[in-house]
Design a protein around this motif. Structure first.
Motif, short mmCIF file in Angstrom:
data_model
loop_
_atom_site.label_atom_id
_atom_site.label_comp_id
_atom_site.label_asym_id
_atom_site.label_seq_id
_atom_site.Cartn_x
_atom_site.Cartn_y
_atom_site.Cartn_z
N VAL A 30 -14.32 20.14 -8.08
CA VAL A 30 -14.63 21.36 -7.35
C VAL A 30 -14.73 22.54 -8.30
O VAL A 30 -15.66 23.37 -8.21
N GLU A 31 -13.81 22.65 -9.21
CA GLU A 31 -13.80 23.79 -10.13
C GLU A 31 -15.02 23.80 -11.04
O GLU A 31 -15.44 24.86 -11.51
N SER A 32 -15.60 22.63 -11.27
CA SER A 32 -16.73 22.55 -12.20
C SER A 32 -18.03 23.11 -11.64
O SER A 32 -18.93 23.46 -12.41
N PHE A 33 -18.14 23.23 -10.29
CA PHE A 33 -19.42 23.68 -9.77
C PHE A 33 -19.35 24.52 -8.49
O PHE A 33 -20.33 25.19 -8.13
N SER A 34 -18.23 24.52 -7.77
CA SER A 34 -18.22 25.12 -6.44
C SER A 34 -17.83 26.59 -6.46
O SER A 34 -16.90 26.99 -7.16
N GLU A 35 -18.51 27.36 -5.62
CA GLU A 35 -18.16 28.76 -5.39
C GLU A 35 -17.38 28.94 -4.09
O GLU A 35 -16.49 29.79 -4.00
N ARG A 36 -17.70 28.10 -3.08
CA ARG A 36 -17.05 28.24 -1.76
C ARG A 36 -16.84 26.84 -1.18
O ARG A 36 -17.81 26.18 -0.77
N GLU B 177 -21.21 29.91 8.41
CA GLU B 177 -20.57 31.23 8.44
C GLU B 177 -19.87 31.53 7.12
O GLU B 177 -19.92 32.67 6.62
N HIS B 178 -19.24 30.52 6.54
CA HIS B 178 -18.47 30.73 5.32
C HIS B 178 -19.24 30.35 4.06
O HIS B 178 -18.67 30.35 2.96
N ARG B 179 -20.52 30.03 4.22
CA ARG B 179 -21.41 29.71 3.10
C ARG B 179 -20.80 28.63 2.20
O ARG B 179 -20.76 28.74 0.97
N ILE B 180 -20.35 27.56 2.83
CA ILE B 180 -19.70 26.47 2.13
C ILE B 180 -20.71 25.70 1.27
O ILE B 180 -21.82 25.40 1.73
N ASP B 181 -20.32 25.38 0.03
CA ASP B 181 -21.21 24.60 -0.83
C ASP B 181 -20.64 23.23 -1.17
O ASP B 181 -21.31 22.42 -1.82
N VAL B 182 -19.41 22.91 -0.73
CA VAL B 182 -18.86 21.58 -0.89
C VAL B 182 -17.73 21.38 0.13
O VAL B 182 -17.00 22.33 0.45
N VAL B 183 -17.63 20.17 0.65
CA VAL B 183 -16.53 19.79 1.54
C VAL B 183 -15.64 18.82 0.77
O VAL B 183 -16.13 17.91 0.10
N VAL B 184 -14.33 19.04 0.85
CA VAL B 184 -13.37 18.14 0.20
C VAL B 184 -12.59 17.43 1.28
O VAL B 184 -12.00 18.07 2.17
N SER B 185 -12.56 16.10 1.23
CA SER B 185 -11.93 15.31 2.29
C SER B 185 -11.23 14.10 1.70
O SER B 185 -11.65 13.55 0.68
N VAL C 269 -16.80 15.88 -1.64
CA VAL C 269 -15.90 15.23 -2.59
C VAL C 269 -14.94 14.40 -1.77
O VAL C 269 -14.13 14.94 -1.01
N MET C 270 -15.05 13.07 -1.90
CA MET C 270 -14.28 12.14 -1.07
C MET C 270 -13.17 11.50 -1.89
O MET C 270 -13.43 10.79 -2.87
N ILE C 271 -11.93 11.76 -1.48
CA ILE C 271 -10.77 11.22 -2.17
C ILE C 271 -10.46 9.83 -1.63
O ILE C 271 -10.28 9.64 -0.43
N ALA C 272 -10.40 8.85 -2.52
CA ALA C 272 -10.19 7.46 -2.13
C ALA C 272 -8.78 7.22 -1.64
O ALA C 272 -7.83 7.91 -2.02
N ARG C 273 -8.62 6.21 -0.80
CA ARG C 273 -7.30 5.83 -0.31
C ARG C 273 -6.47 5.22 -1.44
O ARG C 273 -7.02 4.59 -2.35
#
Length: 245
Positions: A123-129, A186-194, A217-221
């Motif tokens: 996320v830190e490498s490319f995301s603004e929101r 509304e929040h101008r999201i550019d990535v979802v983390v789940s 960005v999908m975190i594995a089990r």
């Protein structure tokens, strides 16, 4: 049959309801107590830990439990590990009720992460929101990111350090797809983390991201703990338990 259900999930509540309707079963659901306003299962229940694997094994013995069902969250690795050790120590069978994982579909842009810390670096490498939807545990991994603004959503407020730039929303699913799309716009999201939790309750965010062309960005089990049988459905759990009567 005395059945201990290690719960806290929608599947555990459905299983408790099904078993409570069958006089051959006496289910008791145990919940960790981390959620402040939990949805209560049918039948008997308890709240709180057991004191690790040894404490759980002792509890199983003292309450004459005949089968343990691990229906905890797919990311509750510590509890699942304790359940496996305790069931083996107590000499009772262990059933794992594990909802199916989400899988990427046509149009999805998923970036695979192995841990929350791995996801935080991405996320830190490319995301603004970023839209952070991993619950209240693991949010600490994103605290050092001063570049990204985060919309953080969880049932209860995280207790660890949060990112400097964020908005916290406390909410419980299910979440409507159209509402998820509106939130991301509304929040101008550019990535979802789940986390790859699976289930229909929170899948709407993935559909919304797909329609908007937003990466996830999908975190594995975590690796699964050993058990005597694994099923991905309440029907499968009931059938297996009935086969052991």
């Amino acid at each position: 049959m005395n059945v201990l259900i290690l719960g806290g999930t929608s599947e555990s509540r459905l299983l408790a309801a099904r078993l409570s309707q069958d006089s051959r079963f006496d289910p008791l659901t145990s919940r960790g107590g981390r959620v402040s306003d939990p949805q209560l299962p049918e039948g008997d229940s308890r709240v709180g830990g057991f004191g690790g694997a040894d404490g759980l094994a002792t509890w199983i013995h003292s309450h004459a439990i005949e089968v343990v069902v691990d229906a905890t969250h797919p990311f509750a690795a510590t509890m699942s590990g304790n359940a496996a050790m305790a069931a083996a120590s107590a000499g009772v069978p262990l059933l794992r009720l594990n909802r199916p994982e989400w899988t990427a579909r046509a149009g999805d842009v998923w970036l695979d992460a192995s841990t929350p810390a791995d996801a935080a670096r991405m996320v830190e490498s490319f995301s603004e929101r970023a839209f952070l939807t991993i619950g209240r545990l693991g949010v600490w991994a994103f605290a050092g990111n001063s570049r990204t603004w985060f919309l953080i959503r969880s049932i209860d407020a995280p207790v660890d350090e949060l990112p400097t730039r964020h908005e916290l929303v406390l909410a419980r699913g299910p979440f409507d797809i159209d509402d998820e799309i509106a939130t991301m716009r509304e929040h101008r999201i550019d990535v979802v983390v789940s986390k790859n939790s699976g289930g229909a309750m929170t899948e709407g965010k993935l559909v919304a991201a797909r329609r908007l062309g937003i990466p996830v960005v999908m975190i594995a089990r975590p690796p699964a703990s050993p058990s005597d049988h694994v099923t991905d459905s309440v029907d499968g759990a009931v059938a297996w338990l009935r086969s052991r009567l």
